[in-house]
Write an enzyme that holds these catalytic residues in place. Structure first.
Site, PDB file in Angstrom:
ATOM      1  N   HIS A  78     -34.385   0.535 -30.216  1.00  0.00           N
ATOM      2  CA  HIS A  78     -35.621  -0.161 -29.837  1.00  0.00           C
ATOM      3  C   HIS A  78     -35.525  -0.506 -28.347  1.00  0.00           C
ATOM      4  O   HIS A  78     -34.794  -1.417 -27.961  1.00  0.00           O
ATOM      5  CB  HIS A  78     -35.789  -1.421 -30.691  1.00  0.00           C
ATOM      6  N   LEU A  79     -36.281   0.229 -27.540  1.00  0.00           N
ATOM      7  CA  LEU A  79     -36.109   0.074 -26.090  1.00  0.00           C
ATOM      8  C   LEU A  79     -36.508  -1.328 -25.623  1.00  0.00           C
ATOM      9  O   LEU A  79     -37.379  -1.972 -26.220  1.00  0.00           O
ATOM     10  CB  LEU A  79     -36.874   1.155 -25.336  1.00  0.00           C
ATOM     11  N   HIS A  80     -35.862  -1.785 -24.575  1.00  0.00           N
ATOM     12  CA  HIS A  80     -36.171  -3.100 -24.010  1.00  0.00           C
ATOM     13  C   HIS A  80     -35.669  -3.163 -22.577  1.00  0.00           C
ATOM     14  O   HIS A  80     -34.716  -2.488 -22.212  1.00  0.00           O
ATOM     15  CB  HIS A  80     -35.561  -4.231 -24.855  1.00  0.00           C
ATOM     16  N   ILE A  81     -36.344  -3.980 -21.796  1.00  0.00           N
ATOM     17  CA  ILE A  81     -35.956  -4.194 -20.399  1.00  0.00           C
ATOM     18  C   ILE A  81     -35.171  -5.498 -20.316  1.00  0.00           C
ATOM     19  O   ILE A  81     -35.588  -6.515 -20.870  1.00  0.00           O
ATOM     20  CB  ILE A  81     -37.200  -4.295 -19.488  1.00  0.00           C
TER      21      ILE A  81
END
Ligand SMILES: [Zn+2]
Length: 191
Positions: free
Chosen positions: A143-146
């Site tokens: 789950h992509l995140h910055i």
């Protein structure tokens, strides 16, 4: 040409002679992250999706903001005080799966998060980054995140000497309340 063994030894020597020491001084040392790293192998759950599905627990889960297609969470295992995670609501791993709307909103949320942190804990600088794949340091590659990590002059020295797990978890609750208050006062995020 040197043999692979010799090349390896000379690279190691070169690191020991300064390159590695310079890196160590610049990197934050965050020992409380061990709980997080150990937990990774035990849980296949996605904490972002879990948080998303349980809005009644936003305070406990340190979910700061929900916007139309993203959410902003205070990292429970921060590299530094005020470490925020900005993620799309959809469980996607890579940027090529994200819509333009999600990409724009994530970037705007970086801007709004910087505003909120500047109003509360006044960082001198920020690191903003993303990790793709476990080999690149991603704790949750599915789950992509910055990551938005506030920085202060001299924080590497301060963190290694003064911080421990208890201090960080206490300050997390206080900081969450402070960020909530400032968000209300300044109408953040104003997307
Ligand atoms: Zn997810």
């Amino acid at each position: 040409m040197a043999s692979p063994d010799k090349q390896q030894t000379s690279r190691r020597n070169a690191r020991n002679q300064g390159g590695n020491r310079r890196l160590e001084r610049k990197n934050l040392w965050a020992p409380w992250r061990i709980g997080y790293v150990q937990g990774l192998s035990e849980s296949g759950d996605c904490f972002i999706c879990h948080n998303l599905a349980n809005p009644e627990d936003d305070e406990k889960n340190l979910v700061l903001w929900r916007s139309s297609c993203c959410l902003v969470i205070l990292n429970h295992f921060p590299y530094n005080n005020g470490h925020l995670l900005i993620a799309p609501a959809r469980h996607i791993a890579n940027l090529d799966q994200a819509t333009d709307e999600e990409l724009l909103e994530m970037t705007r949320l970086v801007r709004e998060s910087q505003k909120a942190l500047s109003l509360t804990i006044k960082p001198h600088g920020f690191n903003v980054g993303m990790n793709f794949g476990r080999c690149a340091g991603a704790g949750l590659p599915e789950h992509l995140h910055i990551h938005l990590v506030p920085r202060w002059d001299g924080d590497t020295n301060f963190m290694s000497v003064c911080s421990d797990t208890e201090v960080i978890s206490q300050s997390l609750k206080e900081l969450f309340e402070l960020l909530k208050q400032v968000s209300k006062e300044h109408n953040l995020p104003s997307l």
